[in-house]
Every structure is written in C-alpha cells, then in structure tokens.
Design a protein around this motif. Structure first.
Motif: not given
Length: 116
Positions: A28-31, A33-37
């Motif tokens: 969830v954090l990666r999605a 912070a990066t917008g991907a996923g």
C-alpha cells in the motif's frame, strides 16, 4: 531501524499475521508513494490524494504490525526513504497504515483502510 521499532512496540499479533500485514502495508505504501499498483487497493485510493505518487524509488527502513485497540484492528508502522524524480532522497519518513479484520466468503481478511 527495525530493531528500534521492535523494541519500542512489543509484538502482540501472531507472527504470521504480523508478517502478512507488513507485506500488505509495504505494498500500500509503495502504491501511495509511487502511484504504481493503486488498482490493487481500490478502497484505499478511491479519491485523489494530493502529493501522492511523487517518489520514483522507495526503500523500507523498518516495518512492524501491531494491534490497534482491538483484535480486529491493526496498524502497520513503516519507516522509509524515497527518491523524487530528480534523485533527491528523503530519509526516515514515517507512515502508519490501518487495517481491519473482515470476513469475505467465510475467510478472514485484513483490509487496508482509506489513507488518513
């Protein structure tokens, strides 16, 4: 960083549950912070969040999952670093993501809550 988090908040979830929550919290954090996923978490990203998706790279520095008041609530504490598109890093960012234990078709599932 990981040892500091673990010493600061004693474990109170079964290890397998905590590991799954950390893995989902990192996703969830990666999605965010990066917008991907983001499509994987439609309830979390149902509305536009200003400033989200501004990091090109992300590194998790530490993560733990703990109960959040009841046995059906949990919080994932993440400490992370991210690089903006220009390559500048921001270290030791802290994010707390909240999950609720729900039941879907007779199976218990930890569901991430919309970002606060």
């Amino acid at each position: 960083m990981q040892r500091h988090l673990e010493r600061s908040w004693p474990a109170d979830l079964p290890q397998a549950t905590a590991l799954r929550l950390v893995r989902d919290g990192e996703a969830v954090l990666r999605a965010d912070a990066t917008g991907a996923g983001r499509d994987r978490w439609p309830t979390v990203f149902a509305t536009f969040r200003a400033g989200a998706g501004e990091f090109s790279r992300l590194r998790i520095q530490g993560a733990i999952a703990r109960r959040d008041g009841s046995s059906r609530q949990a919080v994932v504490h993440l400490v992370w670093a991210g690089a903006d598109p220009g390559g500048s890093y921001a270290e030791n960012r802290v994010t707390d993501l909240y999950f609720t234990l729900t039941s879907t078709k007779g199976h218990s599932v930890w569901t991430p809550q919309p970002l606060r």
